[in-house]
Design a protein around this motif. Structure first.
Motif, short mmCIF file in Angstrom:
data_model
loop_
_atom_site.label_atom_id
_atom_site.label_comp_id
_atom_site.label_asym_id
_atom_site.label_seq_id
_atom_site.Cartn_x
_atom_site.Cartn_y
_atom_site.Cartn_z
N LYS A 170 0.82 -1.22 0.00
CA LYS A 170 0.00 0.00 0.00
C LYS A 170 0.85 1.26 0.00
O LYS A 170 0.50 2.27 -0.64
CB LYS A 170 -0.93 -0.02 1.21
CG LYS A 170 -2.00 -1.11 1.15
CD LYS A 170 -2.93 -1.08 2.34
CE LYS A 170 -2.29 -1.68 3.57
NZ LYS A 170 -3.25 -1.80 4.69
N LYS A 174 0.84 4.26 -2.80
CA LYS A 174 0.60 5.66 -2.42
C LYS A 174 1.73 6.56 -2.92
O LYS A 174 1.47 7.65 -3.47
CB LYS A 174 0.48 5.76 -0.90
CG LYS A 174 0.15 7.16 -0.41
CD LYS A 174 -0.02 7.20 1.10
CE LYS A 174 -0.35 8.61 1.59
NZ LYS A 174 -0.53 8.65 3.07
N GLY A 177 1.51 7.57 -6.45
CA GLY A 177 0.43 8.47 -6.82
C GLY A 177 -0.85 7.75 -7.20
O GLY A 177 -1.74 8.34 -7.83
N ILE A 178 -0.97 6.48 -6.81
CA ILE A 178 -2.17 5.71 -7.13
C ILE A 178 -3.19 5.92 -6.02
O ILE A 178 -2.95 5.56 -4.86
CB ILE A 178 -1.83 4.20 -7.27
CG1 ILE A 178 -0.81 4.00 -8.39
CG2 ILE A 178 -3.09 3.39 -7.52
CD1 ILE A 178 -0.19 2.62 -8.42
N THR A 179 -4.31 6.51 -6.35
CA THR A 179 -5.33 6.83 -5.35
C THR A 179 -6.50 5.85 -5.35
O THR A 179 -7.15 5.66 -4.32
CB THR A 179 -5.87 8.25 -5.58
OG1 THR A 179 -6.36 8.37 -6.93
CG2 THR A 179 -4.76 9.29 -5.37
N ASP A 180 -6.76 5.23 -6.49
CA ASP A 180 -7.85 4.25 -6.60
C ASP A 180 -7.28 2.94 -7.14
O ASP A 180 -6.48 2.94 -8.08
CB ASP A 180 -8.94 4.75 -7.55
CG ASP A 180 -9.62 6.01 -7.03
OD1 ASP A 180 -10.02 6.01 -5.84
OD2 ASP A 180 -9.74 6.97 -7.80
N ASP A 191 -1.00 1.79 -13.74
CA ASP A 191 -0.52 1.91 -12.36
C ASP A 191 0.88 1.33 -12.20
O ASP A 191 1.71 1.88 -11.46
CB ASP A 191 -1.48 1.22 -11.41
CG ASP A 191 -2.76 2.02 -11.20
OD1 ASP A 191 -2.77 3.22 -11.56
OD2 ASP A 191 -3.75 1.45 -10.67
N LYS A 194 3.22 3.92 -13.26
CA LYS A 194 3.38 4.94 -12.23
C LYS A 194 4.38 4.50 -11.17
O LYS A 194 5.19 5.30 -10.68
CB LYS A 194 2.03 5.26 -11.58
CG LYS A 194 1.07 6.02 -12.46
CD LYS A 194 -0.23 6.28 -11.72
CE LYS A 194 -1.23 7.02 -12.60
NZ LYS A 194 -2.53 7.25 -11.90
#
Length: 458
Positions: A170, A174, A177-180, A191, A194
């Motif tokens: 997790k 975070k 920059g992955i929010t969902d 993702d 990212k």
């Protein structure tokens, strides 16, 4: 050869040899063993506490052998068991290559009292394992009773039950920059990019070198990729070209394509041949790995592999069907009891298996879905995701998938790691397109349907 052995050789000649063999246990036949107690429902914990027997147990959980394991170890389970049953002596043996070596043990004819049932044809179950009870009775005792049912009898009790998703860090997500959490293959690949661009972590760790870990990808092509509980055991064998692209980012094609695309876009480890199964646990715990595609059984192992257990999460596989996500849920390896040992050994084995299921807390401890009807605790839940439990094969078609696996050599959900490793190899080299790989698989599947006389209905 091993994959074909049980369906071809052992079903015939080996049955004769096995019938004359005892298992690896010290118990002898005893007239005191009550016949009516030799069923799962007839086994009552707290009774027969003076029973004397030596039994052996063969399984795949090597991590539970270690005193460094942060969960409950085999040593601790046995100590608790012997408080209730001091005269049942249990010797546990584990194996990192369990799927193959368990078949070798069966082939020898001299195998353990209790085993995790390997990939045998259901029609051959009674040659190796005792019928534990009727399906009707077992449904009252456990969930997933149909997993090792044949002709109305149940031969296996799940050690735990799992769902299929992705274990992830997790904190890494975070920092990237992955929010969902991703819900589609495209989301997931984006993702991973990212993570590569914004962190020092390996986005997706393939676990290529371990081999058996790659076979985990097969588990995602059923309910999780289709939303259909009948697909895996009833429709797949009758499906024409099941590895073709349906055009909606679902089904098997898009499950395997995630792996191909991740490797091809260099979103995995630098050298897939050097992956380390034991080492990856600490790596994801410490944030050196973003995620791994593994069943929920792996989740507690990653939590326990370092000081950052709170950073470990488990998310649904990124496929959405008509706006809804699903996750397959079903039995992990199941306990089977040697059909050729003494009645005393069988009774002791039944007690041990039922104790592990009803009293030890094993499934809960391992973050599994509930197996025992008397203990519905679980730490595993996916918000907004529907669990799909595969329906059993249609009567008379119980061995169709094994026959298709053997003929096609694709070995879906049967240790088919070679084909998944080939995806990694071709994606890394760029020497074969994904569509061409799937075309080859469809040809093998179609040929196997023809060879086995299985109609392609869908």
């Amino acid at each position: 050869m091993k994959k074909r052995l049980l369906s071809i050789v052992l079903a015939g000649a080996m049955c004769v040899g096995l019938a004359a063999c005892g298992g690896k246990n010290g118990a002898t036949k005893s007239s005191s063993a009550k016949k009516d107690k030799l069923t799962y429902s007839g086994t009552v914990l707290g009774e027969n506490t003076d029973l004397k027997a030596d039994i052996t147990v063969f399984n795949h959980r090597t991590d539970l052998d270690s005193d460094d394991y942060k969960g409950t170890t085999w040593k601790q389970y046995l100590a608790a068991f012997n408080k209730d049953y001091p005269n049942i002596h249990v010797k546990i043996t584990t194996d990192t290559n369990y799927a193959d070596d368990a078949l070798t043990h069966l082939q020898s004819g001299d195998y353990e009292t209790v085993m995790m049932i390997p990939a045998v044809n259901k029609s051959d179950l009674s040659s190796y394992f005792m019928p534990l009870d009727s399906l009707d009775n077992m449904k009252k005792e456990i969930n997933y009773a149909e997993t090792w049912e044949y002709d109305g009898s149940v031969y296996g009790v799940p050690s735990t039950a799992t769902t299929q998703g992705i274990v992830y860090n997790k904190k890494v997500f975070k920092e990237a920059g992955i929010t969902d959490l991703p819900k589609t293959p495209d989301d997931f690949i984006a993702d991973l990019q990212k993570i590569k661009d914004n962190t020092k972590a390996i986005p997706l760790y393939t676990n290529y070198a371990a081999g058996w870990t790659m076979g985990a990808w097969d588990a995602y092509i059923g309910g999780g990729a289709t939303g259909d509980a009948t697909y895996m055991n009833q429709k797949l064998v009758h499906t024409k070209n099941p590895f073709s692209d349906p055009g909606d980012k679902t089904h098997a094609y898009n499950v395997y394509k995630i792996l191909y695309d991740a490797v091809n876009k260099k979103l995995t480890e630098d050298d897939y041949t050097t992956t380390d199964w034991e080492g990856c646990k600490g790596m994801i715990n410490s944030g050196k790995i973003g995620c791994m595609v593994l069943g929920s059984w792996a989740y507690p192992q990653m939590e326990a592999a370092g000081d950052n257990g709170d950073d470990i999460g488990y998310m649904p596989f990124p496929i959405t069907i008509d706006g809804k996500q699903y996750a397959s849920a079903g039995a992990d390896y199941s306990y089977g009891i040697n059909n050729n040992v003494s009645d005393t050994a069988k009774q002791a084995a039944l007690i041990f298996v039922k104790w592990m299921t009803d009293k030890s807390g094993f499934s809960y401890n391992e973050d599994g879905l509930p197996v025992s009807k008397s203990d519905d605790r679980t730490k595993l839940a996916f918000d907004g995701v529907d669990f799909v439990t595969d329906e059993p094969a249609l009567k008379g078609e119980e061995d169709y998938l094994n026959e298709m696996n053997s003929e096609s050599e694709l070995n879906i959900n049967n240790g088919g790691n070679d084909k998944i490793q080939a995806i990694v190899e071709h994606a890394s080299k760029g020497d074969e397109s994904f569509d061409n790989i799937m075309k080859e698989w469809n040809k093998k599947w179609s040929d196997a349907q023809d060879a086995n006389g299985i109609e392609a209905k869908y």
